[in-house]
Scaffold this motif. Structure first.
Motif, mmCIF file in Angstrom:
data_model
loop_
_atom_site.group_PDB
_atom_site.id
_atom_site.type_symbol
_atom_site.label_atom_id
_atom_site.label_comp_id
_atom_site.label_asym_id
_atom_site.label_seq_id
_atom_site.Cartn_x
_atom_site.Cartn_y
_atom_site.Cartn_z
ATOM 1 N N UNK A 112 0.854 -1.191 0.000
ATOM 2 C CA UNK A 112 0.000 0.000 0.000
ATOM 3 C C UNK A 112 0.890 1.242 0.000
ATOM 4 N N UNK A 113 0.831 1.983 -1.142
ATOM 5 C CA UNK A 113 1.707 3.156 -1.316
ATOM 6 C C UNK A 113 0.868 4.430 -1.283
ATOM 7 N N UNK A 114 1.435 5.527 -0.747
ATOM 8 C CA UNK A 114 0.693 6.803 -0.858
ATOM 9 C C UNK A 114 1.335 7.648 -1.957
ATOM 10 N N UNK A 115 1.512 6.989 -3.124
ATOM 11 C CA UNK A 115 2.086 7.680 -4.289
ATOM 12 C C UNK A 115 1.684 6.884 -5.528
ATOM 13 N N UNK A 116 1.684 7.560 -6.710
ATOM 14 C CA UNK A 116 1.338 6.845 -7.936
ATOM 15 C C UNK A 116 2.328 5.720 -8.221
ATOM 16 N N UNK A 117 1.875 4.648 -8.837
ATOM 17 C CA UNK A 117 2.708 3.479 -9.158
ATOM 18 C C UNK A 117 3.347 3.631 -10.537
ATOM 19 N N UNK A 118 4.582 3.104 -10.734
ATOM 20 C CA UNK A 118 5.419 2.437 -9.729
ATOM 21 C C UNK A 118 6.024 3.433 -8.755
ATOM 22 N N UNK A 119 6.032 3.020 -7.467
ATOM 23 C CA UNK A 119 6.434 3.940 -6.398
ATOM 24 C C UNK A 119 7.658 3.396 -5.665
ATOM 25 N N UNK A 120 8.320 4.272 -4.949
ATOM 26 C CA UNK A 120 9.473 3.883 -4.122
ATOM 27 C C UNK A 120 9.013 3.184 -2.848
ATOM 28 N N UNK A 121 9.852 2.310 -2.323
ATOM 29 C CA UNK A 121 9.531 1.666 -1.047
ATOM 30 C C UNK A 121 9.307 2.687 0.050
#
Ligand code: AHG
Ligand code: MN
Ligand code: MN
Length: 293
Positions: free
Chosen positions: A115-124
Motif C-alpha cells: 500500500x503506497x501513498x504515491x502513484x505506481x510504480x512507487x518507491x519503497x
C-alpha cells in the motif's frame, strides 16, 4: 532503515479487512484452478487459472474502495485507475498468489499486498503499509503499518489477533536461497558457504517467498532470491514482492538489501522491474552486503 510511516489508519484498515475477507473465497477456489490458462503474465511467466481468478477478485473488491485510487498486480501489464479519490486514496500493488507453482504440489502460497501513498510504480519509501495472507495448514495474515508488525488468524474472512509487535528473533536459525546453485554469482556462493558453515543455521526453502519469509519471522534467519549469472537482477518483482516484504521485515527489526542498499531505496523504473532480494536478521544481511560489496 527505521520505518517512518504517515498513518492512514482507516484507509489501511479497510484495505486489510477487504483482503482478509477474500481469503476464504480464494482458498476455496484453489482446488478447481490448478490448471495453466493460456496466458503469460507481464513477467513472461505461465499464469494459472487461480492467479487470474484471485486478481479479478482483488481488483473488484479493492477497486471499489474510496481509499484506493490505483490497482496494480503482477498479473496485469498496466496500473488500473479506480474510482477512489487521490486526496485520501492510496495505491495498491498486489501479488494475487505468491508461489502459485506450489499449487500443483499442494504447498504453501498466498497473497502479498503493498500500500503506497504515491502513484505506481512507487518507491519503497512511499509505502504506508504491507501485508501477506499465508495459506498454510491454517490461514494467517501478517500486516505492517504505523503500529509495527501484527499476526492474525484469518477465520471466516475475519482477522483474529494472534501476536502484536512481531519482531525477528535474535538468534537466527533458518536460511532459504533461491535460484540454482551453479547459477549463483561467486560472491553469493561465498556468502552461502559462510551461512552453511554456521551450525546454528538450517536450510528452509519452500518455493513460495511468503512461506519462507514466515519461517524467517518465526525463527530468525535470512531469505534471498539473489542476482544470478543468468539473471543479474534476480527473479522477484520490486513493487509486488521486494518492497512489501522489505517493509514487513524492516518493521520487525530486520534488514533488507538489493545487495548494497535497502530495497526500500531502490529507484522504481518499471511496474514489473525485478530486483535481487535479501531479507532477514540485521547481522546476516550486513554480512551479505560486506561479502557482495
Ligand atoms: P509467483 O508465484 O508470484 O510468481 O512467485 C514465485 C516466486 C517466489 O514466491 C518464490 O520465492 C520464487 O518465485 C521461487 O522461485 P523458484 O521456483 O525459481 O525457486
Ligand atoms: Mn510472487
Ligand atoms: Mn504471483
Amino acid at each position: 532503515m527505521a520505518i517512518q510511516v504517515d498513518s492512514y489508519p482507516e484507509e489501511i484498515g479497510e484495505i486489510f479487512d477487504t483482503v482478509a475477507a477474500l481469503a476464504p473465497a480464494i482458498r476455496e477456489a484453489l482446488p478447481g484452478r490448478r490448471v495453466q490458462n493460456d496466458e503469460t503474465n507481464p513477467s513472461g511467466e505461465t499464469q494459472l487459472a487461480a492467479d487470474a481468478y484471485a486478481d479479478e477478485l482483488f481488483l473488484e473488491e479493492l477497486g471499489s474502495l474510496d481509499s484506493v485510487v490505483e490497482y496494480a498486480s503482477e498479473e496485469r501489464t498496466k496500473v488500473v485507475p479506480t474510482d477512489g479519490k487521490r486526496e485520501t486514496g492510496l495505491s495498491v500493488a498486489i501479488d494475487p498468489l505468491d508461489g502459485s507453482s506450489n499449487l500443483k504440489s499442494n504447498n504453501t502460497m498466498g497473497t502479498i499486498v503493498a500500500v503506497y501513498d504515491a502513484p505506481l510504480p512507487a518507491e519503497g519509501a512511499d509505502l504506508v503499509a504491507a501485508a501477506y495472507v499465508l495459506f498454510g495448514p491454517i490461514t494467517t495474515m501478517m500486516t505492517a503499518d504505523a503500529d509495527g508488525v501484527t499476526e492474525y488468524l484469518v477465520d471466516d474472512g475475519q482477522r483474529e489477533l494472534l501476536e502484536e509487535d512481531v519482531r525477528l528473533p535474535d538468534d537466527p536459525s533458518v536460511y532459504g536461497f533461491g535460484g540454482r546453485v551453479p547459477d549463483w554469482t561467486s560472491d553469493f556462493a561465498t556468502y552461502a558457504e559462510l551461512v552453511e558453515a554456521d551450525e546454528s543455521m538450517k536450510l528452509r526453502y519452500g518455493g513460495a517467498m511468503i512461506g519462507d519469509i514466515n519461517q524467517v519471522l518465526t525463527y530468525g534467519g535470512i531469505f534471498a532470491y539473489p542476482a544470478l549469472e543468468s539473471a543479474p537482477v534476480g527473479k522477484l518483482r520490486l513493487q509486488f514482492e521486494g518492497n512489501p516484504i522489505a517493509f514487513i521485515i524492516e518493521s520487525a527489526g530486520g534488514r533488507s538489501s538489493d545487495g548494497s542498499q535497502s530495497l526500500l531505496e531502490v529507484e522504481p523504473t518499471d511496474l514489473h522491474q525485478r530486483v535481487p532480494v535479501h531479507v532477514g536478521n540485521d547481522e546476516l544481511v550486513e554480512q551479505l552486503e560486506t561479502v557482495l560489496g
